[in-house]
Design an enzyme around this catalytic site. Sequence first.
Site, PDB file in Angstrom:
ATOM      1  N   LYS A 105      48.522  34.475  36.499  1.00  0.00           N
ATOM      2  CA  LYS A 105      47.952  32.966  36.684  1.00  0.00           C
ATOM      3  C   LYS A 105      47.259  33.116  37.795  1.00  0.00           C
ATOM      4  CE  LYS A 105      48.718  28.366  34.987  1.00  0.00           C
ATOM      5  NZ  LYS A 105      47.747  28.062  33.945  1.00  0.00           N
ATOM      6  N   CYS A 128      36.027  29.669  36.363  1.00  0.00           N
ATOM      7  CA  CYS A 128      37.021  28.599  35.656  1.00  0.00           C
ATOM      8  C   CYS A 128      35.391  27.630  35.600  1.00  0.00           C
ATOM      9  CB  CYS A 128      37.823  28.108  36.868  1.00  0.00           C
ATOM     10  SG  CYS A 128      39.239  27.000  35.637  1.00  0.00           S
ATOM     11  N   LYS A 161      35.743  38.461  37.924  1.00  0.00           N
ATOM     12  CA  LYS A 161      35.684  37.912  36.606  1.00  0.00           C
ATOM     13  C   LYS A 161      34.858  36.686  36.353  1.00  0.00           C
ATOM     14  CE  LYS A 161      38.797  35.275  33.157  1.00  0.00           C
ATOM     15  NZ  LYS A 161      39.987  34.938  32.673  1.00  0.00           N
TER      16      LYS A 161
END
Length: 401
Positions: A49, A142, A180
């Site tokens: 995480k 995110c 990412k």
Amino acid sequence: MSVPDLSLETTVGPLTLKNPFLLASGPPTASGEQIRRAFRLGWAGAVTKTIVPDAMEIQDVSPRFAAWKDESSGLLGFENIELLSRKDESYWSGEIAAIRREYPDRVLVASIMASPDPEEWQEFACTVQDAGADAIELNVSCPHGMPERGVGAAIGQHADLVREVTRAVRKVAAVPLIVKLTPNVTDIMPVAAAAVDAGADILSAINTVQCLMGIDLDTLEPRPSVAGASTYGGYSGPAVKPIGLKVISQIARELPVPLMGIGGISRWQDAAEYIAAGASAVQVCTAVMWEGAGIVREMDRGLSGYLAEKQFAGVGALRGRALPRIGTHASLSRSIYRFAAVGFPERCISCGRCVKACRDGGYHAVSIVDQRVAIERDRCDGCSLCSHVCPEGVIVMLPGL
């Protein structure tokens, strides 16, 4: 005769994995114990995480999940507004080191996020690298909470910022560097190219798709409702797989960079599709939250059996096999025609869904005659709508002459 299992070992750039299945960064990797359990079950790797510097306050709200389900409570789509790891740097440094000692044959990736200052990214990358992480994944994608602070997708939506952060970490990273990517952009390619140009060894895609799950029509509160209010969150689950496949295939066709596919993967078939679209490995999160980490066993068996059945020597032999078939709309054949036909008349229940669909969304070629579906071939335009709405699989598409 049973089909023998094949080795699923795969390489993703500099990384070697015993199979192509990793836990993605998220709730299933929120603690060292969860990662250990996953490794015991057979996952080849895990991405923590996302770890943040201690100075970056992380405080979650409740509730923070919402789901779109079918009539049998099967998951279609999932929204989360959860933030990043609430555990501090010291916890993760200790856990990374311990897990690496306990599971030396698995790949442990540290997902990190820092302030917009590239030097802070450098310092933090050194922290997780020194702890023993096998690779570093930069979370610049995110879509909720963090962009308000100038990080997450606020960086990942701008090629120049992705290049700046990636280049900064590349200068200090001695382990493989993964970036990412966010799907919340008009065109993924400039961002992907910037990451590769700045030194990324691997790209992972996609992070969640920004969404609003729905509105409760009794209370008129958006979901998930936090004291009557909500915000835009990250959408995942089976519904986003087509978006993930599109992004992975786009990058695989244009850039010579190893890829990890993410988005809507819950079965071995999903993983196989991502690999055929150009990925070397896949990361899974929502399906584990929904069904548990034990799904890796069936994914492993299923993919191994499929490769053996198709006589592929391994994961690498499947990688990218679909790419030559993906092109522009203009390049698609106009000379090959398929038409709708009644393939299994005994299954017809005279529900009439195909008739309505073709009448109001097609070419009025379908009717019910003597309580069975009938198709006028001269009217059929070959769009295939009727075959998709039929609940019993009565209608099939056949090649024309």
